[in-house]
Design an enzyme around this catalytic site. Sequence first.
Site, PDB file in Angstrom:
ATOM      1  N   LYS A   1      56.819  49.981  72.625  1.00 40.98           N
ATOM      2  CA  LYS A   1      57.968  50.004  73.536  1.00 40.98           C
ATOM      3  C   LYS A   1      58.635  48.640  73.685  1.00 40.98           C
ATOM      4  CE  LYS A   1      56.359  54.011  76.076  1.00 40.98           C
ATOM      5  NZ  LYS A   1      54.965  54.170  75.589  1.00 40.98           N
TER       6      LYS A   1
HETATM    7  C1  LIG Z   1      54.723  55.463  75.229  1.00 44.41           C
HETATM    8  C2  LIG Z   1      53.595  55.617  74.294  1.00 44.41           C
HETATM    9  C3  LIG Z   1      53.462  56.751  73.499  1.00 44.41           C
HETATM   10  C4  LIG Z   1      54.392  57.934  73.608  1.00 44.41           C
HETATM   11  O1  LIG Z   1      55.725  57.628  73.252  1.00 44.41           O
HETATM   12  P1  LIG Z   1      56.914  58.580  73.738  1.00 44.41           P
HETATM   13  O2  LIG Z   1      58.150  57.922  73.269  1.00 44.41           O
HETATM   14  O3  LIG Z   1      56.832  58.630  75.238  1.00 44.41           O
HETATM   15  O4  LIG Z   1      56.664  59.901  73.147  1.00 44.41           O
HETATM   16  C5  LIG Z   1      52.423  56.791  72.601  1.00 44.41           C
HETATM   17  N1  LIG Z   1      51.534  55.782  72.503  1.00 44.41           N
HETATM   18  C6  LIG Z   1      51.623  54.681  73.263  1.00 44.41           C
HETATM   19  C7  LIG Z   1      50.604  53.630  73.114  1.00 44.41           C
HETATM   20  C8  LIG Z   1      52.660  54.548  74.178  1.00 44.41           C
HETATM   21  O5  LIG Z   1      52.737  53.466  74.926  1.00 44.41           O
END
Ligand SMILES: *Cc1c(COP(=O)(O)O)cnc(C)c1O
Length: 444
Positions: A107
């Site tokens: 993210k």
């Molecule tokens: C946020 C996250 C996900 C899921 O991603 P989405 O975009 O919400 O589907 C998977 N793995 C990790 C480690 C995350 O931080």
Amino acid sequence: MKYYSTNGQAPIADLQKAVVKGLAEDRGLYMPEEIYKLPKAFFGDISTMKFQDIAYNVASNFFGDDVDGDALQDIVYDTLSFDCPVVKVTDNIYALELFHGPTLAFKDVGARFMARLLRYFTQNTQSTQNNLINVLVATSGDTGSAVANGFLGVEGIHVYVLYPKGKVSPIQECQFTTLGKNITAIEVDGVFDDCQALVKSAFMDEELNQHMKLTSANSINVARFLPQTFYYFNAYARMKALGLADNLVMCVPSGNFGNICSALFGHEMGLPIKRFIAANNANDVFYNYLQTGKYEPKASIQTLANAMDVGDPSNFARILNLYSQNGALTPEATHHRITNLISGATYSDEQIKETMRQCYSETSYVLDPHGACGYRALQENLQPGEVGVFCETAHPAKFKEKVDDILGIDIEIPARLRAFMEGEKQSVELSKDFADFKAYLMRQ
Ligand SMILES: *Cc1c(COP(=O)(O)O)cnc(C)c1O
């Protein structure tokens, strides 16, 4: 580029409005009116291009009408100050490591891009208390740290991170509770869905919106989810350089479905991925939709892969909208198109543990619990001749207690992560009642 709402009841918005507002007036999610195909020549050259240049091409396709070219290039280059390599795990399974950013989670890219784009749109307005932009973000773990760090020290913006008390790992927690400056952590007595509901209610509350400028940095924000498209073009380029890009299956461990949604946007832009797999933990709402055609949100279940503990994934609305051609197709036709391109998988905590152990003993690759869902889905679903790439969405050290315990190892904590753990926790405790949250914000 103009943006419409998936609920179809809100006015069309330009990029600035879509980014600053986050959610449309009718509570729908903004969608770009057009997704342009990238030229053939781009795909011809892609395997020799570096990540930043691939990303700039993709970014121009979405944002080129609205952001000056040089500024956009700066935003992209500044966002991508780290690499996202593809690493071989078995003969036909590769990990796309998305965890080399500041908070070791995928993210980071979306958060950093959004902070810089928001700053671009607001830099010409003088920052006073009145036009301070307040970013509200609900997190089940990783979003909070990425957004808090992406926005840390950015002038004219204050960030409130809402997280479920006791339900994020200590390492995750320290990444957004120890920062201070323009970051406030709010510890909510509830689950992730309660945090998300508080944020959504805040956007709908007129009095609160009169009082302060609010925006969201969840993956509902176009500035956060669209940049994730960069990853998939880069992964394709790296696999193409290896001569392995002809029958690519892309597998995305999913929670709120922002990441996989960006992969699907890449596909719409012409990225030659053969098919996609959405890998889930025990939260199986999307999996069930694929099987039955019915979307039935549930309360989220707590699992080992807690950043994917989502019972009503927001970006499902975008996926439906994309494949129904904004409602032009019947639900059956839409479901048919979706199941032709995307399959699903859902795994219990027991299966996640088993997969982590098996992968470690056979390949010595250390999976984190989220990536484990992706790896297993490829193992179970790849057909002869296909090559699979799964997203390794977080560094395993972010889940150190669990990973050590499951694998019987003592995984090293990267220095970047250790630095957070030395800071002092500061948070505001609130109930899950909107009235409390609103009263708190009205006092700011
Ligand atoms: C946020 C996250 C996900 C899921 O991603 P989405 O975009 O919400 O589907 C998977 N793995 C990790 C480690 C995350 O931080």
